[in-house]
Design a protein around this motif. Structure first.
Motif, PDB file in Angstrom:
ATOM      1  N   ASP A 199       0.859  -1.186   0.000  1.00 52.00           N
ATOM      2  CA  ASP A 199       0.000   0.000   0.000  1.00 52.00           C
ATOM      3  C   ASP A 199       0.896   1.238   0.000  1.00 52.00           C
ATOM      4  O   ASP A 199       2.130   1.143   0.146  1.00 52.00           O
ATOM      5  CB  ASP A 199      -0.924  -0.014   1.214  1.00 52.00           C
ATOM      6  N   THR A 200       0.280   2.390  -0.127  1.00 55.03           N
ATOM      7  CA  THR A 200       1.031   3.634  -0.261  1.00 55.03           C
ATOM      8  C   THR A 200       1.902   3.909   0.956  1.00 55.03           C
ATOM      9  O   THR A 200       1.478   3.743   2.103  1.00 55.03           O
ATOM     10  CB  THR A 200       0.062   4.810  -0.485  1.00 55.03           C
ATOM     11  N   LEU A 216       3.517   8.070 -11.038  1.00 59.51           N
ATOM     12  CA  LEU A 216       2.589   8.402  -9.954  1.00 59.51           C
ATOM     13  C   LEU A 216       3.193   9.503  -9.086  1.00 59.51           C
ATOM     14  O   LEU A 216       4.386   9.793  -9.179  1.00 59.51           O
ATOM     15  CB  LEU A 216       2.319   7.159  -9.097  1.00 59.51           C
ATOM     16  N   TYR A 240      -0.260   6.844  -4.503  1.00 57.82           N
ATOM     17  CA  TYR A 240      -1.322   7.816  -4.773  1.00 57.82           C
ATOM     18  C   TYR A 240      -1.541   8.709  -3.560  1.00 57.82           C
ATOM     19  O   TYR A 240      -1.674   8.226  -2.437  1.00 57.82           O
ATOM     20  CB  TYR A 240      -2.630   7.131  -5.174  1.00 57.82           C
ATOM     21  N   ASP A 241      -1.593  10.027  -3.800  1.00 58.10           N
ATOM     22  CA  ASP A 241      -1.728  10.983  -2.693  1.00 58.10           C
ATOM     23  C   ASP A 241      -3.133  11.579  -2.586  1.00 58.10           C
ATOM     24  O   ASP A 241      -3.362  12.462  -1.766  1.00 58.10           O
ATOM     25  CB  ASP A 241      -0.696  12.113  -2.836  1.00 58.10           C
ATOM     26  N   TRP A 242      -4.062  11.143  -3.418  1.00 55.21           N
ATOM     27  CA  TRP A 242      -5.459  11.596  -3.422  1.00 55.21           C
ATOM     28  C   TRP A 242      -5.620  13.076  -3.745  1.00 55.21           C
ATOM     29  O   TRP A 242      -6.676  13.656  -3.541  1.00 55.21           O
ATOM     30  CB  TRP A 242      -6.159  11.256  -2.107  1.00 55.21           C
ATOM     31  N   ALA A 250     -10.996  10.985  -7.143  1.00 54.90           N
ATOM     32  CA  ALA A 250     -11.298   9.684  -7.730  1.00 54.90           C
ATOM     33  C   ALA A 250     -10.715   9.540  -9.128  1.00 54.90           C
ATOM     34  O   ALA A 250     -10.303   8.448  -9.531  1.00 54.90           O
ATOM     35  CB  ALA A 250     -12.804   9.472  -7.761  1.00 54.90           C
ATOM     36  N   TYR A 287      -7.296   8.431  -8.836  1.00 49.52           N
ATOM     37  CA  TYR A 287      -7.204   7.052  -8.378  1.00 49.52           C
ATOM     38  C   TYR A 287      -7.351   6.074  -9.537  1.00 49.52           C
ATOM     39  O   TYR A 287      -6.737   5.005  -9.547  1.00 49.52           O
ATOM     40  CB  TYR A 287      -8.269   6.778  -7.319  1.00 49.52           C
ATOM     41  N   PHE A 337      -4.052   5.695 -10.895  1.00 50.07           N
ATOM     42  CA  PHE A 337      -3.279   4.840  -9.986  1.00 50.07           C
ATOM     43  C   PHE A 337      -3.566   3.371 -10.267  1.00 50.07           C
ATOM     44  O   PHE A 337      -2.664   2.537 -10.329  1.00 50.07           O
ATOM     45  CB  PHE A 337      -3.625   5.206  -8.550  1.00 50.07           C
ATOM     46  N   GLN A 338      -4.834   3.029 -10.479  1.00 52.30           N
ATOM     47  CA  GLN A 338      -5.211   1.640 -10.705  1.00 52.30           C
ATOM     48  C   GLN A 338      -4.733   1.115 -12.059  1.00 52.30           C
ATOM     49  O   GLN A 338      -4.636  -0.092 -12.252  1.00 52.30           O
ATOM     50  CB  GLN A 338      -6.729   1.487 -10.594  1.00 52.30           C
ATOM     51  N   ARG A 347       2.959  -0.072  -8.096  1.00 52.48           N
ATOM     52  CA  ARG A 347       2.240   1.090  -7.575  1.00 52.48           C
ATOM     53  C   ARG A 347       2.937   1.747  -6.389  1.00 52.48           C
ATOM     54  O   ARG A 347       2.801   2.946  -6.184  1.00 52.48           O
ATOM     55  CB  ARG A 347       0.823   0.688  -7.158  1.00 52.48           C
TER      56      ARG A 347
END
Length: 408
Positions: free
Chosen positions: A53-54, A339, A359-361, A365, A368, A371-372, A379
């Motif tokens: 995860d991030t 990214l 991903y930093d948001w 969306a 994101y 990111f996906q 990632r």
């Protein structure tokens, strides 16, 4: 809970001084991950067994462990991972512990024997990688955003102590030799300071601590008198504070925000303070400037006169830049990765610059979805860059100019 990962035991084989001396620099990433222009356009080393995860923070081991280098990553899936970085750029997993919620920050004890980690489970844990022992050493009433260790050589009299800053609007000081008590007022902390808002950013260097809060307030403390701020001001940047880093000579600090700018704030001679654009992307003639958050800023660790002005920034544009604040130039611009860059850190002697993408948001969306589109194995990549002398030195005869006029 503490577990091992990778093939090495805690603090196992020794290494030799130097970094990036292998003739195959960048041809393969650590752990056998092939480099390519999309994933690794800067031809840097890749950390083996990256998080799932991030990454929320990266922290290198202190100078006490040199010439060996270890790096810790905290992540949004509750993990704290530790690797050893070898002199040829490869990495080896050493250990891993888990919190009950996302981990937001970590820091090393100054002798390199313990790692402190804190986050959304509202506790700070102390991990001994040599034995995998884990103890809880601090409590807050809300997530802990930052932690710092004040060691024997800080200039602060008395025993070393731990600092934690939280979204409960407090800064607390802890004696790690005394077990905390969540039932006691303040959790058993040695001292508590009320902050004007939630802590968003913090850095400590020697006896100087600087804290940035949610309302753009900035407070600094002389840790020889830790219960009262030595100064306070509103951030020179117009929007939310993201990161703070104190320069090695402790005369000033860098502060970044979501608006694509970074400020250099002097504590005494405030006339020298200024701000500059560092992570804004020009969309071309007639195009709109794309503003991205400056997620990370880190000052170079050296106090040498020709290096004390060096800092690195990274942001939502997927770029890392190295700057000289005295000359007001960018001395190195990295190529954009796929990214945002979410964490950045020099090692103790400045020979390695680590950066992580995720991903930093900042784009909601729609971002994101981008990111996906990146393969899952790529990632949350952590890169290790071998810092070159010409990337951190600015000479008037050959210094690279700012990106464009009006940058500073």
């Amino acid at each position: 809970m503490a577990t091992a990962f990778g093939t090495g035991g805690p603090f196992s084989a020794n290494t030799t001084p130097g970094f990036g001396t292998s003739s195959g620099l960048g041809s393969t990433g650590a752990g056998g991950v092939l480099s390519n222009t999309t994933l690794n356009p800067n031809n840097d080393f890749l950390v083996s067994e990256p998080p799932n995860d991030t990454v929320s923070s990266l922290r290198f081991s202190p100078a006490a462990l040199l010439p060996r280098n270890f790096i810790v990553a905290t992540t949004w899936d509750n993990e704290v991972r530790l690797w050893e970085v070898h002199s040829n750029g490869s990495t080896q997993g050493v250990g891993l512990i888990r919190h009950e919620a996302p981990v937001l920050a970590a820091v090393w004890k100054s002798d390199g024997t313990r790692i402190f980690s804190a986050g959304c489970d509202r506790v700070c844990r102390m991990w001994d990688p040599a034995t995998n022992a884990v103890d809880t050493v601090a409590y807050h009433d809300a997530p802990i955003r930052h932690c710092a260790f004040v060691g024997e050589h800080s200039g602060v009299a008395g025993s070393p102590f731990l600092m934690t800053a939280s979204w409960d609007r407090t800064l607390k000081y802890w004696d790690i030799r005394a077990p905390p008590n969540p039932a006691q007022s303040g959790g058993g902390a040695m001292g508590t300071v009320a902050l004007p808002e939630r802590c968003y950013a913090m850095d400590v260097n020697g006896s100087l601590a600087v804290v940035g809060t949610a309302d753009r307030e900035v407070l600094w403390f002389d840790l020889r008198q830790p219960l009262q701020p030595a100064g306070r001001k509103t951030s020179p940047l117009r929007y939310q504070t993201r990161c703070i880093s104190i320069f090695a000579d402790r005369t000033c600090f860098a502060i970044s925000s979501v608006e694509g700018r970074c400020g250099i704030e002097y504590l005494q001679d405030t006339s020298k303070s200024f701000a500059f654009k560092c992570h804004r992307v020009d969309q071309g003639a007639g195009g709109q400037e794309r503003i991205t958050p400056v997620n990370c800023v880190t000052a170079f660790p050296s106090t040498a006169p020709d290096l004390v002005d060096v800092l690195a920034t990274a942001g939502g544009d997927g770029r890392v830049n190295i700057w000289n604040k005295a000359a007001k130039v960018k001395t190195k611009g990295f190529k954009e990765v796929s990214l945002p860059i979410v964490a950045l850190e020099f090692n103790a002697n400045g020979s390695i610059l680590a950066y992580a993408m995720g991903y930093d948001w900042s784009q909601g969306a729609s971002g994101y979805a981008r990111f996906q589109s990146v393969p899952p194995a790529q990632r949350n990549t952590i890169f290790l860059h071998a810092v070159q002398d010409d990337e951190i030195r600015s000479k008037s005869t050959n210094a690279r100019p700012p990106v464009r006029k009006g940058l500073f």
